[in-house]
Design a protein around this motif. Structure first.
Motif, PDB file in Angstrom:
ATOM      1  N   TYR A 171       0.627  -1.114   0.252  1.00  8.88           N
ATOM      2  CA  TYR A 171      -0.024   0.124  -0.067  1.00  8.88           C
ATOM      3  C   TYR A 171       1.023   1.304  -0.073  1.00  8.88           C
ATOM      4  O   TYR A 171       1.832   1.483   0.717  1.00  8.88           O
ATOM      5  N   ALA A 172       0.342   2.259  -0.886  1.00 11.01           N
ATOM      6  CA  ALA A 172       1.057   3.518  -0.885  1.00 11.01           C
ATOM      7  C   ALA A 172       0.065   4.453  -1.270  1.00 11.01           C
ATOM      8  O   ALA A 172      -0.724   3.932  -2.354  1.00 11.01           O
ATOM      9  N   PRO A 173       0.057   5.797  -0.840  1.00 10.81           N
ATOM     10  CA  PRO A 173      -0.952   6.630  -1.662  1.00 10.81           C
ATOM     11  C   PRO A 173      -0.439   7.036  -3.077  1.00 10.81           C
ATOM     12  O   PRO A 173       0.694   6.470  -3.529  1.00 10.81           O
ATOM     13  N   SER A 174      -1.436   7.728  -3.968  1.00  9.40           N
ATOM     14  CA  SER A 174      -0.951   8.260  -5.114  1.00  9.40           C
ATOM     15  C   SER A 174      -0.017   9.442  -5.010  1.00  9.40           C
ATOM     16  O   SER A 174       0.072  10.098  -4.084  1.00  9.40           O
ATOM     17  N   PRO A 175       0.996   9.625  -6.163  1.00 11.93           N
ATOM     18  CA  PRO A 175       1.510  10.768  -5.949  1.00 11.93           C
ATOM     19  C   PRO A 175       0.906  12.133  -5.667  1.00 11.93           C
ATOM     20  O   PRO A 175       1.393  13.081  -4.901  1.00 11.93           O
ATOM     21  N   LEU A 176      -0.421  12.160  -6.435  1.00  6.30           N
ATOM     22  CA  LEU A 176      -1.140  13.445  -6.129  1.00  6.30           C
ATOM     23  C   LEU A 176      -1.606  13.573  -4.511  1.00  6.30           C
ATOM     24  O   LEU A 176      -1.576  14.628  -3.984  1.00  6.30           O
ATOM     25  N   GLU A 177      -1.794  12.260  -3.892  1.00  7.78           N
ATOM     26  CA  GLU A 177      -2.145  12.394  -2.763  1.00  7.78           C
ATOM     27  C   GLU A 177      -1.027  12.739  -1.813  1.00  7.78           C
ATOM     28  O   GLU A 177      -1.051  13.318  -0.783  1.00  7.78           O
ATOM     29  N   GLY A 178       0.155  12.272  -2.182  1.00  3.89           N
ATOM     30  CA  GLY A 178       1.350  12.561  -1.333  1.00  3.89           C
ATOM     31  C   GLY A 178       1.638  13.853  -1.380  1.00  3.89           C
ATOM     32  O   GLY A 178       2.070  14.537  -0.312  1.00  3.89           O
ATOM     33  N   VAL A 179       1.495  14.713  -2.659  1.00  2.00           N
ATOM     34  CA  VAL A 179       2.001  15.952  -2.534  1.00  2.00           C
ATOM     35  C   VAL A 179       1.023  16.807  -1.745  1.00  2.00           C
ATOM     36  O   VAL A 179       1.493  17.670  -0.954  1.00  2.00           O
ATOM     37  N   ARG A 180      -0.425  16.664  -1.701  1.00  2.00           N
ATOM     38  CA  ARG A 180      -1.306  17.190  -0.975  1.00  2.00           C
ATOM     39  C   ARG A 180      -1.075  16.996   0.489  1.00  2.00           C
ATOM     40  O   ARG A 180      -1.138  18.008   1.339  1.00  2.00           O
ATOM     41  N   MET A 181      -0.617  15.690   0.967  1.00  2.00           N
ATOM     42  CA  MET A 181      -0.452  15.385   2.342  1.00  2.00           C
ATOM     43  C   MET A 181       1.022  16.159   2.753  1.00  2.00           C
ATOM     44  O   MET A 181       0.652  16.819   3.938  1.00  2.00           O
ATOM     45  N   ILE A 182       1.927  16.399   1.974  1.00  2.00           N
ATOM     46  CA  ILE A 182       3.095  16.972   2.480  1.00  2.00           C
ATOM     47  C   ILE A 182       2.768  18.503   2.552  1.00  2.00           C
ATOM     48  O   ILE A 182       3.250  19.204   3.576  1.00  2.00           O
ATOM     49  N   VAL A 183       2.191  19.250   1.572  1.00  2.00           N
ATOM     50  CA  VAL A 183       1.805  20.459   1.608  1.00  2.00           C
ATOM     51  C   VAL A 183       0.898  20.765   2.714  1.00  2.00           C
ATOM     52  O   VAL A 183       1.003  21.750   3.426  1.00  2.00           O
ATOM     53  N   GLY A 184       0.042  19.919   3.171  1.00  2.00           N
ATOM     54  CA  GLY A 184      -0.838  20.105   4.151  1.00  2.00           C
ATOM     55  C   GLY A 184      -0.211  20.142   5.323  1.00  2.00           C
ATOM     56  O   GLY A 184      -0.521  20.704   6.401  1.00  2.00           O
ATOM     57  N   ALA A 185       1.093  19.265   5.386  1.00  2.00           N
ATOM     58  CA  ALA A 185       1.680  19.220   6.654  1.00  2.00           C
ATOM     59  C   ALA A 185       2.902  20.295   6.753  1.00  2.00           C
ATOM     60  O   ALA A 185       3.697  20.372   7.655  1.00  2.00           O
ATOM     61  N   GLY A 186       2.669  21.456   5.819  1.00  2.00           N
ATOM     62  CA  GLY A 186       3.625  22.502   5.829  1.00  2.00           C
ATOM     63  C   GLY A 186       4.910  22.071   5.272  1.00  2.00           C
ATOM     64  O   GLY A 186       5.917  22.873   5.419  1.00  2.00           O
TER      65      GLY A 186
END
Length: 285
Positions: A171-186
């Motif tokens: 399991y791993a998120p999609s690249p788009l989910e990953g970018v959004r998650m990283i940006v969301g965490a500042g």
């Protein structure tokens, strides 16, 4: 006479699949004359505190980071994340799920390999550190120890090759989910070595455009695994979508031939990363 900083924004410790502890990694950076390293263990921030403590009072600055696993269709795509809040609830939850998936996937791979080669789960655990991210590199090291292959690279070229008959996804998120998650965490996301198979295996332009819209900061272009024609395509995409260009070693200690600062990032880009990030400042305040 001023000295040009040597900035390496992609390194690994034994917290994931490097062979050196965070302290040993910092000492190696000092010995190599590197000015800045980012500690980017796979799906883990567990080495941050030790690395930062080891760097205190030395000539090396440590940028806290991580290499986040993502899946893009059948392919595994990695996303470098810098200076995010490590206590962010989504980051904590998703990376825990990834590490758990990696662990059980590794167990299944070992079980299948053990039907054909002398190998046990205990062999693999002996090559990892407590609390670290267990993955295929640890299986590779166990295969080396058992004498089935000469080194880690040989293991990935044979028994652990994705077409070798033992490979499994996790399991791993999609690249788009990953970018959004990283940006969301500042944090600041950079797509890691995205042209290892040439320009025609670079993520499609439409996907790069979507990642840029979501907050992708840059592309790791100067990396030994990116092909020459792939780098040309990445430079075109970076210019079109106003993405920063980074360069890194992807150092793993003795686990890979990659050497510290064999590729580097400009001081200007590093300053932009610090100016963009807000997560780690919130966490450490």
């Amino acid at each position: 006479m001023s000295v040009t900083p040597r900035i390496d924004l992609h390194t690994h410790s034994s917290v994931s699949d490097g062979t050196e502890t965070p302290t040993q990694l910092v000492r190696a950076a000092v010995a190599a004359g590197v000015s800045t390293i980012a500690l980017t263990d796979h799906d883990s921030t567990a080495g941050w505190v030790e690395a930062l403590a080891a760097a205190a009072g030395t000539s090396v600055d440590v940028v806290p980071g991580m290499e986040l696993s993502t899946n893009y269709g059948p392919a595994s795509v990695h996303m470098l994340a810098y200076l995010f809040d490590p206590t962010d609830a989504e980051i904590v939850s998703v990376t825990a799920r990834i590490r758990d998936g990696r662990l059980h996937r590794a167990e299944r791979i070992v079980e299948r390999i053990a039907a054909d080669y002398t190998l046990s789960w205990e062999d693999v655990l002996a090559e990892s550190v407590a609390g670290g991210t267990i993955g295929r590199p640890h299986i590779a090291d166990a295969l080396v120890k058992r004498g089935h292959v000469a080194n880690r690279s040989a293991a990935f070229e044979s028994i652990l090759h994705w077409q070798g008959g033992y490979y499994e996804k996790y399991y791993a998120p999609s690249p788009l989910e990953g970018v959004r998650m990283i940006v969301g965490a500042g944090g600041v996301p950079v797509l890691a070595h995205p042209a290892t198979f040439g320009r025609y295996r670079v993520i499609e332009e439409s996907a790069i455009a979507a990642l840029a819209d979501a907050g992708l900061f840059g592309l790791e272009i100067d990396h030994r695994d990116n092909t020459d024609d792939g780098k040309v395509r990445l430079h075109e995409l970076a210019a079109k979508y106003n993405l920063a260009i980074t360069g890194s070693s992807d150092y793993h200690g003795a686990g890979k031939p990659n050497r510290l600062a064999e590729n580097t990032t400009s001081e200007d880009v590093l300053e932009r990363i610090f100016a963009t990030a807000t997560g780690y400042a919130r966490y450490s305040a």
